[in-house]
Motif scaffolding. Structure first.
Motif, short mmCIF file in Angstrom:
data_model
loop_
_atom_site.label_atom_id
_atom_site.label_comp_id
_atom_site.label_asym_id
_atom_site.label_seq_id
_atom_site.Cartn_x
_atom_site.Cartn_y
_atom_site.Cartn_z
N PRO A 265 4.09 -5.56 3.43
CA PRO A 265 4.70 -5.12 2.17
C PRO A 265 5.00 -6.22 1.18
O PRO A 265 4.86 -6.03 -0.03
N GLY B 92 4.26 -0.58 5.19
CA GLY B 92 5.51 -0.46 4.46
C GLY B 92 5.93 0.98 4.24
O GLY B 92 5.09 1.84 3.97
N GLY C 4 4.46 -2.03 -2.22
CA GLY C 4 5.08 -2.44 -0.97
C GLY C 4 4.70 -1.61 0.23
O GLY C 4 5.16 -1.89 1.35
#
Length: 686
Positions: free
Chosen positions: A92, A417, A71
């Motif tokens: 992400p 992310g 992510g």
């Protein structure tokens, strides 16, 4: 968890007589995945494998953790065209990266999203090329992992498709002319027996109007490199066979008879060396070469005289570091033009700054830690900035910017992310192989490790490919659970230059296995692990590595994951892209080569009555590089031969190839791999 009861696999009494060798091949029928016998066997193997993997403790948990660590997303360094930048980014929660552009005002816009092109998620953006004016974009896509690329051209401002699809462009280079009206590219046209370099004008029929400018009479295995100078004066062409580390190079003057008829003259032909010619803004030819320099050097010469004797070293070969990249900075803000150079020193990357005229080193470029860099991107028209990507064991890929005006390095873009990353200890350790050669490995372990721990030993050892520190969710998930993860820098790779590569190829291939075994023993002797806690993992050429490791030293490894492997080294060149790799491995058509291939070919080294470790083969149905037949035949051979209770399993995946998986599929494969290794080495995943 698994009784030793495997799907029946008929053993043929097939013996091939090759150069005086009697070569048994009892599972030749498994080369044909579509025959009824193979289909039945594969279906039973699928059921067996999934039944085992589905019961593994921690499988779901580690998949969730790997998905979380993925992510972070990704971001690439920018490619500049004027004041417009082009780069890729994966958000992400996205399955694949998208291609974006940013205009001078900072406005960001998506140019290509593979999921919009194909909502099934099976289409991969293979490569992309922005025209020099930034107004047109050529890109290639493939679907389902088959790598059968198709080429398209779009208008950057409007997104309007200008042409495509153009087929026959698999694994081929492309270079635009300065005005963006035409480009050189590599293609096999319908009816052609080989790939050649063509000049194509945008909007014309490629089958009827393309002009062949190079490649007539070249073998079908020829790979081409194409570069056009920014001023449109020069065309640089390179040609190599398959994946061999040598190239022939020509330079063409496009001002004499136009781009349709470049006046090509040889720069290097028939020399056992890899050389690239780059025509830069100052009018000099820059030659990046490992000729008489296994760790590579950068030379300069006048385009008027490119005889080898006229090459002058600008950056000489380093006795320890391998030259990997360079960029030129010559903006008006600088006191003098500069050269920025990338290096790999014992598998760790670094950057230095030099005077462009003399090559004298003036300084270094700061990086965040001991990691790896990729690409040195300057503006095509010159300037004072260089962009590059950076990663290490705990740092997701980020883009850094070096400003030569005051020698500063700053963060340009981070992975999109924010993910909590476990703290780990990374260290480089040296050990000695069987013949006394010093080899290095990167050990990633928990900060509080005490005593031996379940360990994964990863290796590749081929094609001059360097294994450098990088952010890897699988490694982090394993270490976070308390395990040790090790990446070896075996001979056959490029960490120490071309000599290091050649020390592990062809007749020297056994050295790669020796290096791997020595790494395993060093980890045991050093207290990191024990044979009962040691797993081996490798893919592609690394699959060959661990396949050889498990048959040569079944006592040394508790479990092995063999991904997309080469294993039948007598017939490898007959299937997939194997014919391209003869320079790396040799050919069974030659008696001397066959002797060393048989000496280590894993499929031919399986011995009945041996207790083999647990093995998980993972393959993809659409793998056009390494045919899954290797794993099928080896799996059947091991299931027949082993006397142990450790499982021998085959994991097959449809609609996937050698590379290009979506994040969901990456997480699923990684989770199965780690769960299998964890179960057999005693690691509790969480």
């Amino acid at each position: 968890m698994l009784a030793r009861k495997y799907p029946p696999a008929h053993r043929d009494d097939r013996i091939d007589l090759l150069h005086g060798y009697r070569v048994a091949d009892p599972y030749r029928w498994l080369e044909d995945a579509q025959c009824e016998q193979s289909r039945s066997w594969l279906a039973a193997q699928d059921q067996l494998c999934e039944g085992f993997l589905s019961r593994l403790p921690g499988r779901a948990a580690v998949r969730r953790r790997i998905t979380t660590l993925l992510g972070t997303g990704t971001v690439s360094a920018p490619v500049w065209r004027g004041e417009h930048q082009f780069f890729t980014r994966r958000m992400p929660d996205a399955e694949r990266p998208v291609l974006l552009t940013v205009d001078p005002s900072g406005a960001e816009r998506v140019l290509l999203d593979p999921l919009l092109l194909d909502p099934t998620g099976l289409t991969v953006l293979e490569s992309w090329y922005v025209a020099p004016l930034g107004d047109r974009l050529a890109y290639k896509t493939s679907r389902g992992g088959d790598e059968e690329s198709f080429l398209y051209v779009v208008d950057v401002a409007t997104g309007t498709e200008l042409e495509g699809p153009i087929g026959g462009v698999r694994h081929g280079a492309l270079a635009w002319l300065p005005d963006g009206t035409a480009y050189y590219y590599v293609r096999r046209r319908p009816g052609d027996t080989s790939r050649r370099v063509h000049l194509h004008r945008v909007g014309t029929d490629p089958d009827r109007n393309d002009v062949v400018v190079f490649g007539d009479g070249m073998p079908d295995t020829t790979d081409y490199g194409i570069l056009v100078s920014a001023d449109g004066h020069w065309l640089s062409l390179g040609a190599s066979q398959g994946t061999e580390n040598r190239s022939d190079v020509w330079l063409g003057d496009l001002t004499v008879a136009g781009p349709e008829a470049p006046q090509l003259r040889p720069v290097q032909v028939g020399v056992d060396a890899d050389t690239g010619v780059y025509m830069c803004r100052d009018g000099r030819a820059y030659l990046f070469t490992d000729r008489d320099a296994p760790r590579s050097r950068l030379c300069v010469a006048s385009p008027a005289d490119l005889r080898y004797e006229a090459w002058q070293d600008l950056v000489s070969e380093d006795p320890e570091a391998v030259l990997t990249d360079f960029a030129i900075l010559d903006g008006p803000e600088l006191d003098r033009p500069l050269l920025v150079v990338g290096w790999t020193r014992h598998a760790v990357n670094e950057i230095t700054v030099h005077d462009l005229e003399t090559g004298e080193q003036l300084g270094t470029v700061a990086t965040p830690g001991i990691g790896s860099i990729s690409g040195l991107f300057e503006r095509p028209e010159g300037g004072h900035e260089v962009w590059f990507s950076y990663t290490d064991s705990t740092s997701p890929g980020a883009t850094l910017r070096y400003d030569a005006r005051h020698g500063s390095t700053g963060l340009w873009a981070t992975a999109p992310g924010a993910v909590p990353v476990p703290r780990v200890l990374s260290s480089q350790v040296s050990y000695r192989s069987a013949d006394g050669t010093t080899v290095r490995m990167l050990i990633v372990e928990p900060l509080d490790r005490t005593g031996p721990r379940p360990t994964v030993l990863f290796g590749y050892g081929g094609f001059g490919s360097s294994q450098v520190p990088a952010y890897d969710p699988s490694i982090l998930a394993w270490v976070e659970a308390g395990g040790v993860y090790v990446v070896t820098n075996l001979r056959g790779g490029g960490e120490e230059g071309e000599d290091w590569h050649r020390a592990g190829m062809r007749e020297n291939k056994q050295r790669v296995f020796d290096d791997f075994h020595a790494a395993a023993q060093a980890l045991i002797d050093g207290g990191w692990t024990t044979p009962a806690q040691l797993g081996a993992y490798g893919g592609s050429n690394g699959g060959l590595l661990v396949g050889g490791a498990l048959v040569q030293r079944p006592d040394l490894y508790r479990a092995v994951v063999c991904e997309a492997p080469l294993l039948d080294m007598v017939r490898y060149e007959r299937v997939g892209m194997g014919s391209l790799w003869v320079s790396e491995y040799g050919s069974a058509q030659h008696p001397e080569d066959l002797s060393w291939l048989l000496g280590y070919s894993p499929y031919h080294q399986v011995r009945e009555g041996t207790a083999y470790p647990a093995v998980l083969f993972t393959v993809s149905a659409n793998d056009v590089r390494v045919d899954p037949m290797h794993a099928r035949k080896m799996c059947a051979a091991l299931q027949f031969a082993t006397t142990g209770d450790a499982p021998i399993l085959l994991r097959s995946e449809s609609d996937a190839g050698h590379k290009g998986r979506s994040t969901t599929r990456m997480a699923a494969l990684a989770a199965d791999t780690l769960a299998f290794l964890a179960w057999h080495t005693g690691l509790e995943l969480h």
